[in-house]
Design a protein around this motif. Structure first.
Motif, short mmCIF file in Angstrom:
data_model
loop_
_atom_site.label_atom_id
_atom_site.label_comp_id
_atom_site.label_asym_id
_atom_site.label_seq_id
_atom_site.Cartn_x
_atom_site.Cartn_y
_atom_site.Cartn_z
N SER A 1 -6.77 -1.32 -6.16
CA SER A 1 -7.91 -0.57 -5.65
C SER A 1 -7.44 0.76 -5.08
O SER A 1 -6.26 0.94 -4.77
N VAL A 2 -8.38 1.67 -4.96
CA VAL A 2 -8.12 3.00 -4.39
C VAL A 2 -9.16 3.27 -3.31
O VAL A 2 -10.36 3.03 -3.51
N SER A 3 -8.69 3.74 -2.15
CA SER A 3 -9.58 4.09 -1.04
C SER A 3 -9.36 5.54 -0.67
O SER A 3 -8.23 6.03 -0.68
N VAL A 4 -10.45 6.23 -0.35
CA VAL A 4 -10.37 7.62 0.07
C VAL A 4 -11.20 7.80 1.33
O VAL A 4 -12.35 7.35 1.39
N SER A 5 -10.60 8.41 2.34
CA SER A 5 -11.36 8.79 3.54
C SER A 5 -11.19 10.29 3.73
O SER A 5 -10.13 10.84 3.44
N ASP B 1 -10.50 20.72 5.51
CA ASP B 1 -10.71 19.32 5.17
C ASP B 1 -9.40 18.54 5.26
O ASP B 1 -8.30 19.08 5.06
N ARG B 2 -9.53 17.25 5.52
CA ARG B 2 -8.37 16.36 5.59
C ARG B 2 -8.70 15.07 4.83
O ARG B 2 -9.73 14.45 5.09
N TYR B 3 -7.84 14.72 3.89
CA TYR B 3 -8.08 13.55 3.04
C TYR B 3 -6.94 12.54 3.19
O TYR B 3 -5.77 12.92 3.28
N THR B 4 -7.30 11.27 3.16
CA THR B 4 -6.31 10.20 3.11
C THR B 4 -6.66 9.29 1.94
O THR B 4 -7.77 8.75 1.88
N ILE B 5 -5.73 9.16 0.99
CA ILE B 5 -5.94 8.31 -0.16
C ILE B 5 -4.96 7.15 -0.09
O ILE B 5 -3.77 7.34 0.21
N THR B 6 -5.46 5.94 -0.31
CA THR B 6 -4.64 4.73 -0.19
C THR B 6 -4.68 3.95 -1.50
O THR B 6 -5.75 3.65 -2.01
N THR C 1 0.82 -1.21 0.00
CA THR C 1 0.00 0.00 0.00
C THR C 1 0.85 1.25 0.00
O THR C 1 1.97 1.25 0.50
N ILE C 2 0.31 2.31 -0.59
CA ILE C 2 0.88 3.64 -0.54
C ILE C 2 -0.19 4.56 0.03
O ILE C 2 -1.32 4.59 -0.48
N VAL C 3 0.13 5.29 1.09
CA VAL C 3 -0.85 6.14 1.76
C VAL C 3 -0.38 7.60 1.70
O VAL C 3 0.77 7.90 2.00
N GLN C 4 -1.28 8.49 1.29
CA GLN C 4 -0.99 9.92 1.28
C GLN C 4 -2.08 10.65 2.07
O GLN C 4 -3.24 10.30 2.00
N ALA D 1 -16.50 10.88 5.70
CA ALA D 1 -16.97 9.95 4.68
C ALA D 1 -15.79 9.13 4.19
O ALA D 1 -14.64 9.54 4.31
N MET D 2 -16.08 7.95 3.65
CA MET D 2 -15.03 7.11 3.08
C MET D 2 -15.61 6.17 2.04
O MET D 2 -16.82 5.92 2.00
N GLY D 3 -14.74 5.66 1.19
CA GLY D 3 -15.16 4.71 0.16
C GLY D 3 -13.96 4.17 -0.58
O GLY D 3 -12.84 4.65 -0.41
N SER D 4 -14.19 3.14 -1.40
CA SER D 4 -13.10 2.53 -2.17
C SER D 4 -13.66 2.01 -3.49
O SER D 4 -14.88 1.85 -3.65
N THR D 5 -12.77 1.77 -4.44
CA THR D 5 -13.19 1.27 -5.74
C THR D 5 -12.10 0.43 -6.37
O THR D 5 -10.91 0.61 -6.08
N THR D 6 -12.52 -0.50 -7.22
CA THR D 6 -11.59 -1.28 -8.03
C THR D 6 -11.82 -1.01 -9.52
O THR D 6 -11.26 -1.69 -10.37
#
Length: 204
Positions: free
Chosen positions: A47-51, A158-163, A23-26, A109-114
């Motif tokens: 996959s990509v996840s965003v919170s 706002d604060r975002y974390t993308i994985t 994983t790579i987390v930003q 909020a959060m979600g992920s997609t492939t």
């Protein structure tokens, strides 16, 4: 000898390290906010996840009366469809100046997609800055409110974390490199030790 040569050549075939998940987390803050895209050289993106943690102040024109009425909101907020926040509800307003009201909206909020991962791959950045949906509506005392374009959104915390979840590109094992070099060495020795047979003349 020819068989030995073929065996040594076959023995130099490299074995790859079995690929494992990585994983790579930003994490980025504020708005506008951007995250670096995934480098395709690192492997295959799965996959990509965003919170997101939303905390923003919105302003509205309200020249009708003094005071701080409740503001009713219906709509969503989010720069990424993976982390869209439904902020429908009522908010206590504050007075920015005699003609402008403000509200503070907080949520997560959060979600992920492939799917549709190409937009996250390559050079450059991915925008994460949130925007109010164009269908969002606001009102106070049943009076529709308008958002001043020059002020909204005026303040974003706002604060975002993308994985990025990906499978790294397989690399040769160190032992495989050593095995390959040893094989080449043995082949070299074999070729050096070969001698040209002497021809012994037969007496006539």
């Amino acid at each position: 000898m020819r068989n030995l040569y073929l065996v040594l050549c076959a023995s130099t075939t490299l074995c790859a390290v079995p690929a494992t998940a990585a994983t790579i987390v930003q994490t980025v803050t504020g708005g506008p906010a951007y995250a670096a895209k995934f480098n395709a050289n690192a492997g295959k993106l799965n996959s990509v996840s965003v919170s997101a943690s939303y905390d923003f102040t919105a302003y509205f024109s309200y020249p009708f009366e003094l005071g701080t009425p409740l503001v009713s909101a219906v709509g969503t907020y989010g720069g990424s469809s993976l982390a869209s926040f439904d902020f429908t509800g009522s908010y206590r307003s504050f007075t920015e100046n005699p003609l402008v009201l403000g509200i503070i909206v907080v949520g997560t909020a959060m979600g992920s997609t492939t799917e549709n991962l190409d937009m996250y791959i390559g050079d450059g950045t991915v925008p994460l800055a949130a925007e109010i949906a164009t269908t969002a509506t606001f009102s106070a005392n049943a009076v529709p409110l308008m958002r001043p374009q020059s002020l909204f959104p005026a303040i974003s915390r706002d604060r975002y974390t993308i994985t990025y979840d990906f499978t790294p590109t397989a690399l040769p094992e160190p032992g495989s490199w050593a095995f390959m070099l040893a094989g080449f060495g043995m082949i070299g020795c074999f070729l050096r030790r070969r001698t040209v047979p002497l021809v012994t003349p037969i007496p006539g």
